[in-house]
Design a protein around this motif. Sequence first.
Motif, mmCIF file in Angstrom:
data_model
loop_
_atom_site.group_PDB
_atom_site.id
_atom_site.type_symbol
_atom_site.label_atom_id
_atom_site.label_comp_id
_atom_site.label_asym_id
_atom_site.label_seq_id
_atom_site.Cartn_x
_atom_site.Cartn_y
_atom_site.Cartn_z
ATOM 1 N N ARG A 278 0.844 -1.207 0.000
ATOM 2 C CA ARG A 278 0.000 0.000 0.000
ATOM 3 C C ARG A 278 0.871 1.247 0.000
ATOM 4 O O ARG A 278 0.532 2.236 -0.650
ATOM 5 C CB ARG A 278 -0.923 0.002 1.227
ATOM 6 N N ILE A 279 1.976 1.202 0.739
ATOM 7 C CA ILE A 279 2.886 2.348 0.751
ATOM 8 C C ILE A 279 3.432 2.585 -0.659
ATOM 9 O O ILE A 279 3.611 3.713 -1.089
ATOM 10 C CB ILE A 279 4.028 2.125 1.763
ATOM 11 N N TYR A 280 3.664 1.488 -1.384
ATOM 12 C CA TYR A 280 4.148 1.627 -2.755
ATOM 13 C C TYR A 280 3.022 1.955 -3.730
ATOM 14 O O TYR A 280 3.252 2.010 -4.940
ATOM 15 C CB TYR A 280 4.893 0.351 -3.190
ATOM 16 N N GLY A 281 1.805 2.132 -3.202
ATOM 17 C CA GLY A 281 0.710 2.580 -4.056
ATOM 18 C C GLY A 281 0.121 1.491 -4.937
ATOM 19 O O GLY A 281 -0.490 1.788 -5.957
ATOM 20 N N ILE A 282 0.284 0.212 -4.559
ATOM 21 C CA ILE A 282 -0.314 -0.864 -5.345
ATOM 22 C C ILE A 282 -1.777 -1.012 -4.902
ATOM 23 O O ILE A 282 -2.056 -1.095 -3.703
ATOM 24 C CB ILE A 282 0.432 -2.198 -5.118
ATOM 25 N N ALA A 283 -2.687 -1.036 -5.866
ATOM 26 C CA ALA A 283 -4.116 -1.154 -5.538
ATOM 27 C C ALA A 283 -4.381 -2.510 -4.894
ATOM 28 O O ALA A 283 -3.659 -3.475 -5.147
ATOM 29 C CB ALA A 283 -4.948 -0.989 -6.803
#
Lengths: 287, 313
Positions: free
Chosen positions: B104-109
Amino acid sequence: MSNTSNTANDEVFRIWPGTAALASRELVRFFRQRTRVIGAIGQPFIFWVLFGAGLRGSFQSPDWAAKLQQPLTYQEYFFPGIAVLIVMFTAIFSTISIIEDRREGFLQGVLAAPVPRSVIVLGKVLGGTILAVIQAGLFLCIGPLLSYVGLSPGLQIHVDAVQAICAAIFLTLIAIELTALGFLIAWPMSSTQGFHAIMSIFLMPMWLLSGSFFPGDGSNWLAWIIKLNPLTYGVAGLRRLLYSGELPVTDTLPSMAVCLTVSAVFAAVCFGICTWLVSRPTANNVA
Amino acid sequence: MPDFILQANGVSHQYGQTQALSDVSLQIRAGCLFGLLGPNGSGKTTLFRLLATLLPLQTGTVSIAGFDLKNQSSQIRRQLGVTFQSPALDNRLTVQENLRCHGRIYGIASGPLKSRIDDLLNQFAIADRRHSIAGELSGGLRRRVELAKGLLHHPTLLLLDEPSTGLDPAARRQFWDAIHDQQHREGTTVVVTTHLMEEAECCEQLLLLDKGKVVCEGSPQELQASLNGDRLTIRLRRTSELRTRLESFLNAESRPVGDRLCFRVNNASGDLQRTMAEFGDEVVSAEVARPTLEDVFLEKTGRVLSDDHEAKS
């Protein structure tokens, strides 16, 4: 910040998931450590009952309490201060984990991630704030019930729905303020002992001298310290929202507008300093 | 023209008065398994941290995947998978919670993240530990979770800092299998810092560092071939008494390795026969081998690479 080439839209898209992930991590960690739950809410509760009973006789009601329907008891006076103490303890426990995160290596994993640095602050502050508001709110709901078992006098606190919502919002503001303050103290620290030292000589006195524990009307220099303490405005604002009836504005009890402004500005300043600290890559960032 | 994913020129770094890196330059081809080899204190971890964007770049230029480290660290972080010497896991969260938080921190949905986590847990054979608390896992398992965490967002460049510190040989082998597998499967470029010979020999290209300076670079085979002669290792009954006699007999300096003496000589088999003829009864064992990376390092710096193979930096 070095990455100015991203669009604002992209920034918002990247801020929320990371913040939510870090904040929910705070909550999961908290509820897995039962002792933290007891520590943050138990001690203030005991303080409230013991000091309330012990200092009852020697308490001199402050000037602003003259217009209340019944004379103010010490336990009533102490009530908002205890809520703020719970917020402060929760903020301290949440932010002290920054030092553990760094030592255990978790923090460098987050620092190497492509998120705006403000996310690292936001995640921690949001997580700490949610925990603080839940616990202080719990105290504010349960505390008055103690009068039924004789552990507190009947409180002149009649909170309607609007008042409760306002109090919750203001409590959130205090929680943001104190968590951000804890964050900026914890960030440069390399050991939890250092944080404990700051807690004893700075944070606890800050709470003691905020009009939460005693009014401080009598002494001139004390009144000045109380006036200069940003937390005074948090305690006073909460006091105004919890007590029934209008309280006059005095030297140690500022108006609601002043309380809101000072608390909001102080929270914003602390948050700004936190983000600035985190965005500087230094040797201190790595374990 | 080869395709370089990482180019560094004239990188120097100081901590206060201490010069940790001086004028380091390197180039890494895409898809390569690249090793930074050096003893503790050689500056390899500093270089690692600079590349991982955790330290500010003081002097020199670095570009990673076409982005400038100084001004585009955010874009670079997107390309990087980083695995630290001490696993950067939250010890109170489960394996799955750790991976999810990181993703989530890496912005993966959340949809793609879920299947990616499943894939990686299977790839690294840790699917059965999905709900274990990270702090309760063994060192080897934690290292594999950490590696899975670093690969969640399909990085083009994977940075590993001393990856097999504290792992037993079996766990170490599994870890390296997983890295080779990843390299072949997705063409990920892997940069690993190490002070261990066995790890360095797994790499395709090596950069030897000592006291913050580049000593030499090349493939392990090239580096070993760059040394003439062989390595002759002799164990004697009375090593300390006979050492100087043997040295003058062979006309070469020796280096003690445990209870044995190690010589670099041009004609090892001839020298071995002469030694046996002269010292016969005194020789307990003798071995002729090609020079190792250890010898390369010793030759170039006059210092041994690592006294203690398990030493932590």
